[in-house]
Design a protein around this motif. Sequence first.
Motif, short mmCIF file in Angstrom:
data_model
loop_
_atom_site.label_atom_id
_atom_site.label_comp_id
_atom_site.label_asym_id
_atom_site.label_seq_id
_atom_site.Cartn_x
_atom_site.Cartn_y
_atom_site.Cartn_z
N SER A 71 32.00 -54.62 30.60
CA SER A 71 31.94 -53.22 31.01
C SER A 71 33.36 -52.75 31.34
CB SER A 71 31.05 -53.09 32.25
OG SER A 71 31.01 -51.76 32.68
N VAL A 72 33.78 -51.64 30.72
CA VAL A 72 35.13 -51.11 30.95
C VAL A 72 35.03 -49.85 31.80
CG1 VAL A 72 35.98 -52.08 28.78
CG2 VAL A 72 35.18 -49.72 28.84
N ASP A 73 36.11 -49.54 32.52
CA ASP A 73 36.08 -48.33 33.33
C ASP A 73 36.29 -47.11 32.44
OD1 ASP A 73 38.82 -47.86 33.01
OD2 ASP A 73 39.32 -48.27 35.09
N GLY A 74 36.13 -45.93 33.02
CA GLY A 74 36.18 -44.68 32.26
C GLY A 74 37.46 -44.46 31.51
N GLN A 75 38.59 -44.88 32.08
CA GLN A 75 39.88 -44.69 31.41
C GLN A 75 39.90 -45.41 30.06
OE1 GLN A 75 43.44 -45.43 33.73
NE2 GLN A 75 44.53 -46.10 31.90
N LEU A 76 39.41 -46.63 30.02
CA LEU A 76 39.37 -47.37 28.76
C LEU A 76 38.33 -46.77 27.81
CD1 LEU A 76 40.85 -49.49 30.59
CD2 LEU A 76 39.83 -51.19 29.11
N ASP A 78 37.27 -43.77 27.58
CA ASP A 78 37.68 -42.48 27.02
C ASP A 78 38.68 -42.64 25.88
OD1 ASP A 78 36.03 -41.05 28.68
OD2 ASP A 78 37.60 -40.61 30.15
N GLY A 79 39.41 -43.75 25.86
CA GLY A 79 40.37 -44.02 24.80
C GLY A 79 39.77 -44.95 23.77
N LEU A 80 40.60 -45.82 23.22
CA LEU A 80 40.14 -46.81 22.24
C LEU A 80 40.33 -48.20 22.82
CD1 LEU A 80 41.65 -45.39 18.94
CD2 LEU A 80 39.27 -45.30 19.68
N TRP A 81 39.31 -49.05 22.69
CA TRP A 81 39.40 -50.42 23.16
C TRP A 81 38.60 -51.32 22.22
CZ3 TRP A 81 35.15 -53.27 25.16
CH2 TRP A 81 33.97 -52.54 25.34
N GLU A 82 38.88 -52.61 22.33
CA GLU A 82 38.14 -53.60 21.55
C GLU A 82 38.07 -54.89 22.34
OE1 GLU A 82 40.05 -54.93 17.93
OE2 GLU A 82 41.98 -55.09 18.90
N ALA A 83 37.07 -55.69 22.03
CA ALA A 83 36.97 -57.04 22.59
C ALA A 83 37.22 -58.03 21.45
CB ALA A 83 35.60 -57.29 23.21
N VAL A 84 38.07 -59.00 21.70
CA VAL A 84 38.39 -60.05 20.73
C VAL A 84 38.04 -61.37 21.38
CG1 VAL A 84 40.20 -61.11 19.34
CG2 VAL A 84 40.24 -58.65 19.77
N PHE A 85 37.38 -62.25 20.65
CA PHE A 85 36.97 -63.50 21.27
C PHE A 85 37.17 -64.69 20.36
CE2 PHE A 85 33.56 -60.66 20.16
CZ PHE A 85 32.72 -61.37 19.32
N GLY A 98 36.03 -60.09 16.52
CA GLY A 98 36.08 -59.02 17.51
C GLY A 98 35.11 -57.91 17.21
N THR A 99 35.13 -56.93 18.09
CA THR A 99 34.19 -55.82 18.02
C THR A 99 34.62 -54.70 17.10
OG1 THR A 99 35.27 -54.70 19.86
CG2 THR A 99 33.48 -56.21 20.41
N GLY A 100 35.89 -54.63 16.77
CA GLY A 100 36.42 -53.43 16.14
C GLY A 100 36.64 -52.41 17.24
N LEU A 101 37.19 -51.26 16.92
CA LEU A 101 37.52 -50.26 17.94
C LEU A 101 36.28 -49.59 18.50
CD1 LEU A 101 40.71 -48.64 16.40
CD2 LEU A 101 40.58 -50.27 18.29
N LEU A 102 36.23 -49.52 19.83
CA LEU A 102 35.14 -48.86 20.55
C LEU A 102 35.78 -47.77 21.41
CD1 LEU A 102 33.37 -52.11 21.79
CD2 LEU A 102 32.66 -50.67 19.88
N GLY A 103 34.96 -47.02 22.11
CA GLY A 103 35.48 -46.04 23.05
C GLY A 103 35.21 -44.62 22.66
N LYS A 104 36.22 -43.76 22.79
CA LYS A 104 36.12 -42.31 22.55
C LYS A 104 35.03 -41.69 23.41
CE LYS A 104 38.04 -42.43 17.95
NZ LYS A 104 37.90 -42.09 16.55
N PHE A 108 31.03 -47.73 27.01
CA PHE A 108 31.47 -48.25 28.29
C PHE A 108 31.14 -49.74 28.41
CE2 PHE A 108 31.32 -43.78 29.03
CZ PHE A 108 32.29 -43.53 29.97
N THR A 109 30.22 -50.21 27.58
CA THR A 109 29.77 -51.60 27.65
C THR A 109 29.66 -52.22 26.26
OG1 THR A 109 27.42 -51.02 27.56
CG2 THR A 109 28.42 -51.16 29.75
N TYR A 110 29.67 -53.53 26.25
CA TYR A 110 29.47 -54.30 25.02
C TYR A 110 28.83 -55.62 25.41
CZ TYR A 110 30.27 -56.84 20.71
OH TYR A 110 30.08 -57.57 19.57
#
Length: 151
Positions: A71-76, A78-85, A98-104, A108-110
């Motif tokens: 779970s990411v906070d609102g700042q992340l 609202d932008g672009l984020w990804e999870a890589v594992f 990884g997840t590829g780009l999420l957000g916008k 908020f969760t993955y």
Amino acid sequence: MRRLASVLAVSVLVLTGCSLPRHYPEVTFHANGKTIRVEPAVYCDLGGDNCAERAQPAKLKVPAGKVVQISVDGQLADGLWEAVFLYRDAAGKEQTTGTGLLGKGENFTYTLSLPDKADQLLGIEVHEAAAAVLETGQPLLRGYWAVEVTS
């Protein structure tokens, strides 16, 4: 975990500098009945400059076959984020995906679930994209949050 960092460094490229804002977004990881909140390991200004190391990777116990809620906070979000594992598959081979780009403002969760129940998660990084892009067209990394997984 070092291998995960070196694999990801190829796509990250530039993280240098020294001063950061006072508020750092946190990422929450939940697995196997335990929740941890993680500060960024590295965080930069919006342009991807003036970066500083903030924290060592957090540790989280995740037995094979278990999922991880991220779970990411609102700042992340609202932008672009990804999870890589990084994980070890049933054949013993290390894999990175990884997840590829999420957000916008939509993600908020993955839920991180590996392809096979016998796969063992080894590490997770959440990346936040900066406003700048690299010459390759990929977003520049603004910050990342790292979790070392124990089984």
